[in-house]
Motif scaffolding. Structure first.
Motif, PDB file in Angstrom:
ATOM      1  N   ALA A  46       8.445  12.192 -10.554  1.00  0.00           N
ATOM      2  CA  ALA A  46       7.911  11.349 -10.947  1.00  0.00           C
ATOM      3  C   ALA A  46       8.786  10.262 -11.112  1.00  0.00           C
ATOM      4  N   LEU A  47      10.297  10.623 -10.965  1.00  0.00           N
ATOM      5  CA  LEU A  47      11.324   9.289 -11.547  1.00  0.00           C
ATOM      6  C   LEU A  47      11.349   9.012  -9.551  1.00  0.00           C
ATOM      7  N   VAL A  48      11.387   9.761  -8.897  1.00  0.00           N
ATOM      8  CA  VAL A  48      11.125   9.216  -6.872  1.00  0.00           C
ATOM      9  C   VAL A  48       9.371   8.411  -7.209  1.00  0.00           C
ATOM     10  N   ALA A  49       8.909   8.343  -8.186  1.00  0.00           N
ATOM     11  CA  ALA A  49       8.082   7.728  -7.929  1.00  0.00           C
ATOM     12  C   ALA A  49       8.168   6.324  -8.439  1.00  0.00           C
ATOM     13  N   ALA A  50       8.610   5.889  -9.394  1.00  0.00           N
ATOM     14  CA  ALA A  50       9.174   4.949 -10.156  1.00  0.00           C
ATOM     15  C   ALA A  50      10.024   3.980  -9.319  1.00  0.00           C
ATOM     16  N   GLN A  98       0.446  -1.171  -0.255  1.00  0.00           N
ATOM     17  CA  GLN A  98       0.154   0.464  -0.115  1.00  0.00           C
ATOM     18  C   GLN A  98       0.939   1.249   0.311  1.00  0.00           C
ATOM     19  N   TRP A  99       1.988   1.481   0.802  1.00  0.00           N
ATOM     20  CA  TRP A  99       2.662   2.759   0.658  1.00  0.00           C
ATOM     21  C   TRP A  99       3.175   3.424  -0.321  1.00  0.00           C
ATOM     22  N   PRO A 100       4.245   1.903  -0.884  1.00  0.00           N
ATOM     23  CA  PRO A 100       4.690   2.762  -2.719  1.00  0.00           C
ATOM     24  C   PRO A 100       3.403   3.263  -3.456  1.00  0.00           C
ATOM     25  N   VAL A 101       2.651   2.823  -3.345  1.00  0.00           N
ATOM     26  CA  VAL A 101       1.098   2.818  -4.498  1.00  0.00           C
ATOM     27  C   VAL A 101       0.493   4.371  -3.909  1.00  0.00           C
ATOM     28  N   GLN A 102       0.443   4.311  -2.219  1.00  0.00           N
ATOM     29  CA  GLN A 102       0.119   6.041  -1.899  1.00  0.00           C
ATOM     30  C   GLN A 102       1.126   6.967  -2.161  1.00  0.00           C
ATOM     31  N   LEU A 103       2.080   6.789  -2.101  1.00  0.00           N
ATOM     32  CA  LEU A 103       3.380   7.455  -2.346  1.00  0.00           C
ATOM     33  C   LEU A 103       3.295   8.437  -3.290  1.00  0.00           C
ATOM     34  N   THR A 104       3.232   6.816  -4.485  1.00  0.00           N
ATOM     35  CA  THR A 104       3.528   7.270  -6.246  1.00  0.00           C
ATOM     36  C   THR A 104       1.846   8.345  -6.253  1.00  0.00           C
TER      37      THR A 104
END
Length: 479
Positions: free
Chosen positions: A462-466, A277-283
């Motif tokens: 966007a790079l950080v999200a990736a 969950q947390w990577p999706v929400q941070l993305t």
């Protein structure tokens, strides 16, 4: 040993699903009209209200703040009361606010009505939750939800095209107040469609609304936004704005402590902290900075006259609507490609590629922004990635959540996205408000350095999200 899930070769038939998705498509068309209609005429609205281009960003920031506050509340109410019932409620508030925007007699009334329009942001998460619950027991819940979400996003973007082209074509033939009544009509029709076409949904959770948590998160977001406003008003050299920002961030600590002790928290911190969950929400948070925060800067950059400032495209409102149309076609392509790319790369891989496309598109703006062709290329690349992410984020969150928390997690993707957009809109307003050339300042234009800052931030986030998505377990979103 965990049971092996069946892998159906064809999608099962879910009774009534096509009809439900059809009615929800109409809702997303109205949502798209709201998101596309105003963009080509932001400069005209600014002149109508007697404000500068940079100050228009504060309208967007105010709306995004309201969205960030109400989405977790409405998403929780969706789980408690029924997702369709809350969808109808939020549509009614949005319709009233849209009429307020059209009929506002002055700046303050316009600002309040514009902010309340932010209730529409919960529509897509609630729709995804409705579909996710409707497909329960099908054996392909995640896959059917992703496909339906792709159709909803495609409908949304077609609404954006229709709205942008309509306002761009009509702006020269009618005044701004009359021009702004058309979105209000569209949302009012949408309210009727939801009431007639979407059956009431039963609650999927029990408990109560965490009003104490809502008060604390309101305090935190309010302090952060107040600090950003003070930076704009007093300048970055003043200590007061930074003190308020620190207080806003520090207030998150007692909020988290309270949520961990609350049986039915407004924001389930433990669920959000899970690896899926947390990577999706941070993305979603980082993605919101570009997909929401950069809309107005792109519009005002295109309208800026290069003969006066030395930069910009000098586009008319009608031509800006054409640019938006091309961008939205790319968004539709990205959304509709999600089922295929997810099958080939997995959901995580598809989202990763989408983030990289957003980073590339905005990164290209830094060296290439001097012509319409360059602008279209950059927007198309970013648009494909953005369309895929808009569809993928709520579906991925729902697939990795307990059944009684689907409304919450899908709503949180929009909450975090709108918070990111609100912060970015405020930061971009500060960047664009810096004094450029004397000629540009005389016509209210923002400096080129401000636009370069906007594009650099969008690409970097966007790079950080990736990078965040790399830590998601590969099978986190499987059926």
């Amino acid at each position: 040993m965990s049971a092996t899930r069946p892998a159906p070769t064809t999608s099962p038939v879910v009774p009534g699903l096509v009809a439900v998705v059809g009615f929800l498509v109409a809702v997303e068309v109205a949502s798209g009209i709201l998101q596309g209609y105003y963009t080509p005429v932001f400069s005209d609205i600014a002149r109508h209200l007697g404000i500068r281009d940079a100050d228009v960003n504060w309208f967007e920031a105010a709306q995004l703040v309201v969205s960030a506050l109400v989405v977790p509340l409405l998403a929780r109410l969706g789980d408690l009361w029924g997702h369709r019932q809350v969808l109808l409620l939020s549509t009614g508030v949005t319709a009233l606010a849209s009429w307020g925007v059209a009929l506002a007699p002055g700046f303050t009334t316009f600002l309040v009505a514009w902010a309340l329009q932010g209730f529409y942001v919960v529509w897509l998460p609630l729709e995804v939750a409705i579909i996710y619950r409707r497909t329960a027991g099908s054996g392909a819940q995640g896959r059917l939800t992703r496909r339906s979400a792709a159709l909803l996003v495609a409908a949304l973007e077609l609404g954006v095209i229709a709205g942008a082209l309509t306002s761009g074509a009509l702006v020269t033939s009618m005044g701004v107040p009359l021009l702004l009544t058309l979105p209000a009509v569209a949302v009012s029709i949408c309210f009727v469609v939801v009431g007639i076409g979407v059956a009431p949904t039963p609650p999927v959770a029990t408990g109560r609304v965490d009003l104490r948590g809502f008060a604390l998160v309101t305090l935190s977001i309010g302090l952060v936004m107040a600090g950003l406003i003070l930076v704009r008003l007093q300048g970055p050299g003043s200590p007061l704005p930074w003190l308020v920002l620190v207080l806003g961030l520090a207030s998150l600590w007692p909020f988290v402590r309270v949520q961990l002790r609350t049986p039915d928290p407004l924001i389930d911190v433990r669920l959000l902290a899970t690896p899926a969950q947390w990577p999706v929400q941070l993305t979603a948070f980082l993605f919101g900075m570009s997909v929401l925060g950069a809309q107005i800067p792109l519009s005002t950059f295109a309208r800026t006259d290069p003969a006066v400032t030395g930069y910009g495209l000098g586009a008319s409102a009608s031509f800006v609507s054409t640019l938006i149309g091309v961008y939205v076609v790319a968004l539709v392509a990205g959304a509709l490609s999600l089922p295929l790319t997810s099958r080939l790369l997995g959901t995580r891989g598809a989202m990763l590629v989408a983030c990289l496309l957003v980073a590339l598109g905005y990164g290209l703006f830094l060296p290439l922004h001097g012509s319409t062709a360059q602008t279209l290329l950059n927007m198309a690349i970013a648009g494909v990635g953005s369309g895929a992410l808009v569809a993928a984020l709520p579906a991925a969150a729902a697939a990795a959540a307990p059944p009684d928390r689907t409304g919450f997690v899908t709503g949180m993707t929009n909450t975090t996205k709108t918070i990111g957009g609100a912060i970015a809109s405020s930061v971009f307003a500060i960047a664009l408000a810096a004094t450029g050339s004397i000629e540009g300042a005389e016509v209210g234009a923002a400096p080129l350095s401000g636009y370069l800052t906007v594009w650099a931030v969008c690409s970097a986030t966007a790079l950080v999200a990736a990078a965040c998505l790399l830590v998601v377990p590969r099978d986190a979103f499987a059926d």
